[in-house]
Design a protein around this motif. Structure first.
Motif, PDB file in Angstrom:
ATOM      1  N   PRO A 150      30.691  -1.708   0.112  1.00  0.00           N
ATOM      2  CA  PRO A 150      29.663  -1.589  -0.432  1.00  0.00           C
ATOM      3  C   PRO A 150      28.142  -2.058   0.345  1.00  0.00           C
ATOM      4  O   PRO A 150      27.274  -1.468   0.264  1.00  0.00           O
ATOM      5  CB  PRO A 150      29.529  -2.174  -1.812  1.00  0.00           C
ATOM      6  N   ILE A 151      28.197  -3.284   0.707  1.00  0.00           N
ATOM      7  CA  ILE A 151      27.166  -3.550   1.247  1.00  0.00           C
ATOM      8  C   ILE A 151      26.912  -2.887   2.630  1.00  0.00           C
ATOM      9  O   ILE A 151      25.557  -2.575   3.039  1.00  0.00           O
ATOM     10  CB  ILE A 151      27.502  -5.387   1.923  1.00  0.00           C
ATOM     11  N   MET A 152      27.774  -2.389   3.380  1.00  0.00           N
ATOM     12  CA  MET A 152      27.472  -1.380   4.417  1.00  0.00           C
ATOM     13  C   MET A 152      26.882  -0.120   3.780  1.00  0.00           C
ATOM     14  O   MET A 152      25.892   0.307   4.629  1.00  0.00           O
ATOM     15  CB  MET A 152      28.688  -1.010   5.293  1.00  0.00           C
ATOM     16  N   PHE A 153      27.333   0.145   2.729  1.00  0.00           N
ATOM     17  CA  PHE A 153      26.683   1.466   2.307  1.00  0.00           C
ATOM     18  C   PHE A 153      25.126   1.221   1.933  1.00  0.00           C
ATOM     19  O   PHE A 153      24.422   2.015   2.233  1.00  0.00           O
ATOM     20  CB  PHE A 153      27.488   2.048   0.901  1.00  0.00           C
ATOM     21  N   VAL A 154      24.857  -0.025   1.463  1.00  0.00           N
ATOM     22  CA  VAL A 154      23.585  -0.132   1.071  1.00  0.00           C
ATOM     23  C   VAL A 154      22.709  -0.274   2.401  1.00  0.00           C
ATOM     24  O   VAL A 154      21.667   0.490   2.327  1.00  0.00           O
ATOM     25  CB  VAL A 154      23.462  -1.737   0.243  1.00  0.00           C
ATOM     26  N   LEU A 155      22.995  -0.859   3.510  1.00  0.00           N
ATOM     27  CA  LEU A 155      22.489  -0.846   4.555  1.00  0.00           C
ATOM     28  C   LEU A 155      22.075   0.334   5.233  1.00  0.00           C
ATOM     29  O   LEU A 155      21.014   0.584   5.839  1.00  0.00           O
ATOM     30  CB  LEU A 155      22.806  -2.123   5.425  1.00  0.00           C
ATOM     31  N   LEU A 156      23.307   1.048   5.284  1.00  0.00           N
ATOM     32  CA  LEU A 156      23.301   2.193   5.859  1.00  0.00           C
ATOM     33  C   LEU A 156      22.426   3.291   5.269  1.00  0.00           C
ATOM     34  O   LEU A 156      21.394   3.912   6.004  1.00  0.00           O
ATOM     35  CB  LEU A 156      24.661   2.835   5.979  1.00  0.00           C
ATOM     36  N   PHE A 157      22.408   3.499   4.147  1.00  0.00           N
ATOM     37  CA  PHE A 157      21.514   4.615   3.303  1.00  0.00           C
ATOM     38  C   PHE A 157      20.096   3.995   3.283  1.00  0.00           C
ATOM     39  O   PHE A 157      19.280   4.833   3.368  1.00  0.00           O
ATOM     40  CB  PHE A 157      22.171   4.841   1.979  1.00  0.00           C
ATOM     41  N   ARG A 158      20.061   2.742   3.014  1.00  0.00           N
ATOM     42  CA  ARG A 158      18.842   1.951   2.988  1.00  0.00           C
ATOM     43  C   ARG A 158      17.766   2.153   4.199  1.00  0.00           C
ATOM     44  O   ARG A 158      16.677   2.723   4.029  1.00  0.00           O
ATOM     45  CB  ARG A 158      18.699   0.489   2.542  1.00  0.00           C
ATOM     46  N   TYR A 159      18.646   1.785   5.408  1.00  0.00           N
ATOM     47  CA  TYR A 159      17.638   1.739   6.548  1.00  0.00           C
ATOM     48  C   TYR A 159      17.821   3.034   7.481  1.00  0.00           C
ATOM     49  O   TYR A 159      17.117   3.220   8.362  1.00  0.00           O
ATOM     50  CB  TYR A 159      17.954   0.589   7.373  1.00  0.00           C
ATOM     51  N   VAL A 160      18.986   3.711   7.394  1.00  0.00           N
ATOM     52  CA  VAL A 160      19.199   4.907   8.356  1.00  0.00           C
ATOM     53  C   VAL A 160      18.669   6.289   7.476  1.00  0.00           C
ATOM     54  O   VAL A 160      18.202   7.076   8.376  1.00  0.00           O
ATOM     55  CB  VAL A 160      20.801   4.919   8.626  1.00  0.00           C
ATOM     56  N   PHE A 161      19.136   6.395   6.186  1.00  0.00           N
ATOM     57  CA  PHE A 161      18.801   7.799   5.469  1.00  0.00           C
ATOM     58  C   PHE A 161      17.769   7.617   4.739  1.00  0.00           C
ATOM     59  O   PHE A 161      17.286   8.515   4.273  1.00  0.00           O
ATOM     60  CB  PHE A 161      19.969   8.075   4.855  1.00  0.00           C
ATOM     61  N   GLY A 162      17.261   6.266   4.197  1.00  0.00           N
ATOM     62  CA  GLY A 162      16.307   6.054   3.311  1.00  0.00           C
ATOM     63  C   GLY A 162      14.928   6.940   3.767  1.00  0.00           C
ATOM     64  O   GLY A 162      14.117   7.385   2.803  1.00  0.00           O
ATOM     65  N   GLY A 163      14.610   6.764   5.135  1.00  0.00           N
ATOM     66  CA  GLY A 163      13.265   7.254   5.237  1.00  0.00           C
ATOM     67  C   GLY A 163      12.943   8.787   5.437  1.00  0.00           C
ATOM     68  O   GLY A 163      12.035   9.365   5.165  1.00  0.00           O
ATOM     69  N   ALA A 164      14.277   9.637   5.510  1.00  0.00           N
ATOM     70  CA  ALA A 164      14.217  10.900   5.282  1.00  0.00           C
ATOM     71  C   ALA A 164      14.461  11.349   3.770  1.00  0.00           C
ATOM     72  O   ALA A 164      14.189  12.706   3.605  1.00  0.00           O
ATOM     73  CB  ALA A 164      15.614  11.500   6.211  1.00  0.00           C
TER      74      ALA A 164
ATOM     75  N   THR B 212      10.714   2.927  -5.145  1.00  0.00           N
ATOM     76  CA  THR B 212      11.369   2.659  -3.774  1.00  0.00           C
ATOM     77  C   THR B 212      12.674   3.522  -3.547  1.00  0.00           C
ATOM     78  O   THR B 212      13.508   3.416  -4.651  1.00  0.00           O
ATOM     79  CB  THR B 212      11.338   1.563  -3.382  1.00  0.00           C
ATOM     80  N   TYR B 213      13.077   3.782  -2.480  1.00  0.00           N
ATOM     81  CA  TYR B 213      14.480   4.162  -2.339  1.00  0.00           C
ATOM     82  C   TYR B 213      15.506   3.257  -2.774  1.00  0.00           C
ATOM     83  O   TYR B 213      16.725   3.459  -3.181  1.00  0.00           O
ATOM     84  CB  TYR B 213      14.784   4.850  -0.980  1.00  0.00           C
ATOM     85  N   ALA B 214      15.033   1.917  -2.302  1.00  0.00           N
ATOM     86  CA  ALA B 214      16.222   0.840  -2.674  1.00  0.00           C
ATOM     87  C   ALA B 214      16.337   1.013  -4.003  1.00  0.00           C
ATOM     88  O   ALA B 214      17.623   0.626  -4.583  1.00  0.00           O
ATOM     89  CB  ALA B 214      15.530  -0.587  -2.259  1.00  0.00           C
ATOM     90  N   GLU B 215      15.423   0.717  -4.851  1.00  0.00           N
ATOM     91  CA  GLU B 215      15.576   1.082  -6.316  1.00  0.00           C
ATOM     92  C   GLU B 215      16.173   2.246  -6.718  1.00  0.00           C
ATOM     93  O   GLU B 215      17.032   2.319  -8.033  1.00  0.00           O
ATOM     94  CB  GLU B 215      14.050   0.724  -7.265  1.00  0.00           C
ATOM     95  N   PHE B 216      16.078   3.178  -6.127  1.00  0.00           N
ATOM     96  CA  PHE B 216      16.796   4.507  -6.535  1.00  0.00           C
ATOM     97  C   PHE B 216      18.224   4.418  -6.204  1.00  0.00           C
ATOM     98  O   PHE B 216      19.084   4.816  -6.784  1.00  0.00           O
ATOM     99  CB  PHE B 216      16.199   5.732  -5.903  1.00  0.00           C
ATOM    100  N   LEU B 217      18.564   3.904  -4.970  1.00  0.00           N
ATOM    101  CA  LEU B 217      19.795   3.788  -4.503  1.00  0.00           C
ATOM    102  C   LEU B 217      20.852   2.698  -5.115  1.00  0.00           C
ATOM    103  O   LEU B 217      21.824   3.192  -5.482  1.00  0.00           O
ATOM    104  CB  LEU B 217      19.748   3.285  -2.841  1.00  0.00           C
TER     105      LEU B 217
ATOM    106  N   PHE C 245      22.897   9.290  -4.566  1.00  0.00           N
ATOM    107  CA  PHE C 245      22.162   8.818  -3.197  1.00  0.00           C
ATOM    108  C   PHE C 245      20.998   9.605  -2.923  1.00  0.00           C
ATOM    109  O   PHE C 245      20.040   9.265  -2.482  1.00  0.00           O
ATOM    110  CB  PHE C 245      23.041   8.933  -2.000  1.00  0.00           C
ATOM    111  N   VAL C 246      20.918  10.798  -3.562  1.00  0.00           N
ATOM    112  CA  VAL C 246      19.795  11.631  -3.589  1.00  0.00           C
ATOM    113  C   VAL C 246      19.423  12.510  -5.017  1.00  0.00           C
ATOM    114  O   VAL C 246      20.488  12.480  -5.887  1.00  0.00           O
ATOM    115  CB  VAL C 246      19.955  12.629  -2.449  1.00  0.00           C
ATOM    116  N   PRO C 247      18.209  12.780  -5.143  1.00  0.00           N
ATOM    117  CA  PRO C 247      17.948  13.471  -6.192  1.00  0.00           C
ATOM    118  C   PRO C 247      18.874  14.752  -6.271  1.00  0.00           C
ATOM    119  O   PRO C 247      19.021  15.454  -5.117  1.00  0.00           O
ATOM    120  CB  PRO C 247      16.433  13.905  -6.397  1.00  0.00           C
ATOM    121  N   THR C 248      19.227  15.554  -7.424  1.00  0.00           N
ATOM    122  CA  THR C 248      20.000  16.768  -7.299  1.00  0.00           C
ATOM    123  C   THR C 248      19.227  17.948  -7.530  1.00  0.00           C
ATOM    124  O   THR C 248      19.763  19.083  -7.530  1.00  0.00           O
ATOM    125  CB  THR C 248      21.025  16.681  -8.486  1.00  0.00           C
TER     126      THR C 248
END
Length: 257
Positions: A25-39, A47-52, A180-183
């Protein structure tokens, strides 16, 4: 409690179980927060961190339930279930002990996840009581899902089969959701599935209880997401009522072979 203690001692002696349960799960946090979060575009005020993070919490407890089934399949494969059969103990004790041990592991995992979340910008904006209720809801749901996995683990022969069979169901539940994303942009069929998906309700409930929402973040009109706490509790009761007796019956069948 004796069986619970036995399972927790096993974790202490094989710490890899806990290490990899938290690293994933730590890997998922870092991956989505910093790789996909900006998109991923979100309305102002969140913030996306609070959504994620509420989504990661839900995904983690659901994925963690696979350990219940895999461990029971392993005990069955190694003949430990046959040893339990010879002891003067309740037939349900093995299953209750296993599921309680996994809930204890989830407490540790959620704690690690929260600390990771704080490091990447996640914050709780509600009271301590509401935040604790969010954690309790996660643990209740994980306990209920563990009984489903216990039933699966007692009806297959190897831990590998448990993993393969479980992820066929778990992946759609956790990814066809608001995890991970709004539907809003989901196709109609997938959006309907997501709206009534219990994982979506668990995520929505956690977002509300942790204060990770904003008026600009739309909520679907489905009753499930308008009343997420009640909907999750209904699923918890349903899963326990159905799968607790099924799992105990499967255990009795296994020990009577």
């Amino acid at each position: 409690m004796t069986i619970t203690k036995r399972n927790l001692i096993k974790v202490r002696r094989v710490p890899d179980l806990l290490v990899f349960a938290t690293l994933s799960p730590i890997m998922f946090v870092l991956l989505f927060r910093y790789v996909f979060g900006g998109a991923i575009q979100l309305p102002s005020g969140i913030t996306y961190a609070e959504f994620l993070l509420p989504g990661i919490f839900a995904q983690t407890v659901v994925f963690g339930s696979v350990l219940t089934g895999a461990s029971l399949a392993e005990d069955q494969q190694k003949g430990l279930i046959d040893r339990f059969r010879s002891l003067p103990m309740s037939r349900a004790a093995v299953l209750v002990g296993r599921t309680l041990a996994d809930v204890t592991m989830n407490i540790v995992t959620i704690t690690v996840m929260m600390l990771t979340g704080l490091a990447v910008g996640w914050r709780i904006h509600t009271s301590v009581g509401e935040a604790l209720l969010g954690v309790l809801l996660l643990l209740l749901f994980s306990f209920a899902i563990s009984w489903v996995m216990a039933f699966v683990g007692l009806n297959v022969r190897t831990p590998e089969v448990v993993n393969n069979a479980s992820f066929i169901v778990i992946f759609p539940l956790t990814f066809i959701a608001n995890t991970f994303v709004p539907t809003d942009n989901f196709p109609a069929v997938l959006q309907t599935f997501s709206d009534w998906n219990p994982v979506s309700a668990l995520v929505q409930a956690c977002r509300e209880l942790f204060g990770n929402t904003t008026p600009g973040l739309s909520t679907p009109d489905s009753w499930a997401l308008q009343h997420p706490v009640a909907y999750v509790l209904l699923w918890v009761v349903l899963l326990l009522v159905v799968f607790m007796p099924l799992a105990v019956r499967s255990f009795q069948r296994v020990v009577s072979r």
